[in-house]
Design an enzyme around this catalytic site. Sequence first.
Site, PDB file in Angstrom:
ATOM      1  N   GLY A  11     -13.752  -0.161 -18.140  1.00 45.86           N
ATOM      2  CA  GLY A  11     -14.286   0.544 -16.977  1.00 45.86           C
ATOM      3  C   GLY A  11     -14.768   1.960 -17.212  1.00 45.86           C
ATOM      4  N   SER A  12     -14.948   2.360 -18.476  1.00 50.76           N
ATOM      5  CA  SER A  12     -15.344   3.762 -18.659  1.00 50.76           C
ATOM      6  C   SER A  12     -16.780   4.015 -18.195  1.00 50.76           C
ATOM      7  CB  SER A  12     -15.121   4.224 -20.101  1.00 50.76           C
ATOM      8  OG  SER A  12     -16.089   3.710 -20.964  1.00 50.76           O
ATOM      9  N   ASN A  13     -17.674   3.050 -18.426  1.00 50.72           N
ATOM     10  CA  ASN A  13     -19.042   3.229 -17.899  1.00 50.72           C
ATOM     11  C   ASN A  13     -19.065   3.120 -16.382  1.00 50.72           C
ATOM     12  OD1 ASN A  13     -21.279   3.563 -20.039  1.00 50.72           O
ATOM     13  ND2 ASN A  13     -19.880   2.054 -20.931  1.00 50.72           N
ATOM     14  N   ASN A 102     -28.202  -3.355 -18.296  1.00 51.29           N
ATOM     15  CA  ASN A 102     -27.022  -3.447 -19.162  1.00 51.29           C
ATOM     16  C   ASN A 102     -27.045  -2.240 -20.097  1.00 51.29           C
ATOM     17  OD1 ASN A 102     -24.717  -4.634 -20.487  1.00 51.29           O
ATOM     18  ND2 ASN A 102     -26.088  -5.229 -22.157  1.00 51.29           N
ATOM     19  N   HIS A 104     -25.893  -1.069 -24.044  1.00 52.44           N
ATOM     20  CA  HIS A 104     -25.482  -1.596 -25.352  1.00 52.44           C
ATOM     21  C   HIS A 104     -25.186  -0.403 -26.264  1.00 52.44           C
ATOM     22  CE1 HIS A 104     -25.265  -4.571 -28.534  1.00 52.44           C
ATOM     23  NE2 HIS A 104     -25.910  -3.705 -29.310  1.00 52.44           N
ATOM     24  N   ASP A 145     -29.322  -8.913 -25.044  1.00 54.24           N
ATOM     25  CA  ASP A 145     -29.827  -7.616 -25.536  1.00 54.24           C
ATOM     26  C   ASP A 145     -31.329  -7.582 -25.792  1.00 54.24           C
ATOM     27  OD1 ASP A 145     -27.138  -6.783 -25.542  1.00 54.24           O
ATOM     28  OD2 ASP A 145     -26.861  -7.496 -27.595  1.00 54.24           O
TER      29      ASP A 145
HETATM   30  C1  GRF Z   1     -19.588  -0.439 -23.745  1.00 54.91           C
HETATM   31  O1  GRF Z   1     -19.494  -0.025 -25.067  1.00 54.91           O
HETATM   32  C2  GRF Z   1     -20.936  -1.043 -23.488  1.00 54.91           C
HETATM   33  O2  GRF Z   1     -21.940  -0.529 -24.307  1.00 54.91           O
HETATM   34  C3  GRF Z   1     -20.732  -2.500 -23.789  1.00 54.91           C
HETATM   35  O3  GRF Z   1     -19.424  -2.781 -23.379  1.00 54.91           O
HETATM   36  C4  GRF Z   1     -18.648  -1.593 -23.426  1.00 54.91           C
HETATM   37  C5  GRF Z   1     -17.999  -1.434 -22.082  1.00 54.91           C
HETATM   38  O4  GRF Z   1     -17.088  -0.372 -22.100  1.00 54.91           O
HETATM   39  N1  GRF Z   1     -21.729  -3.319 -23.156  1.00 54.91           N
HETATM   40  P1  GRF Z   1     -16.452   0.165 -20.750  1.00 54.91           P
HETATM   41  O5  GRF Z   1     -15.695  -0.988 -20.129  1.00 54.91           O
HETATM   42  O6  GRF Z   1     -17.555   0.632 -19.882  1.00 54.91           O
HETATM   43  O7  GRF Z   1     -15.535   1.262 -21.163  1.00 54.91           O
END
Ligand code: GRF
Length: 191
Positions: A11-13, A102, A104, A145
């Site tokens: 969940g960091s993003n 998305n 990546h 991707d």
């Molecule tokens: C991230 O590194 C993103 O690039 C990939 O999955 C990971 C998700 O990380 N698609 P988080 O759950 O958002 O921390």
Amino acid sequence: MGILVGTHGRGSNMNAIIDACTRGDLDAEVALVVSPIESNQAVESAKFKGVPVRILPYAMDDYAQALVQALKDAGCFVVCLAGYMRLLPKQVLDAFPGRVLNIHPALLPKFGGKGMYGMRVHEAVVASGETESGCTVHFVNERYDEGAILLQLKCSLSPSDTPDNVAAKVLKLEHQAYPMAIQELINRYAR
Ligand code: GRF
């Protein structure tokens, strides 16, 4: 917007996007987080931040239809994958044409495709002696991707970089890039 997290959703993003909205850096609102399981870090964090969460297991009957319905019911216009590690059903892509993103953790088109996720990406980047890495926000299509690139942020690498510290550098960039890319997409529709 709606954010789809995966089974092991860290969940960091998702957090970076919610926080950017709260600060007013991103002119949008996270109306729904969808997770395939009841509890993971992303779900707990979304609840803590007061964002509605729906649990939709991948194996449920009519998963695609339920997902589209949940996103539409919440009023989502944009859908963001954040740690959602599978191909999105075509029904969802059709319901949000050109509006599914998305992120990546590498500079696509290199180091992407099926099986290229998590530390495998950073290990491959380091093994091939790249002098830079970064992250890519791209539109989602029916292949891993491969959708058109919306935004990339880069960092330089030195020969002493390990996969672990490349991962840390790139994750920091991801948290800047995702809100920026969403704002760019929203601006395109507002023009
Ligand atoms: C991230 O590194 C993103 O690039 C990939 O999955 C990971 C998700 O990380 N698609 P988080 O759950 O958002 O921390």
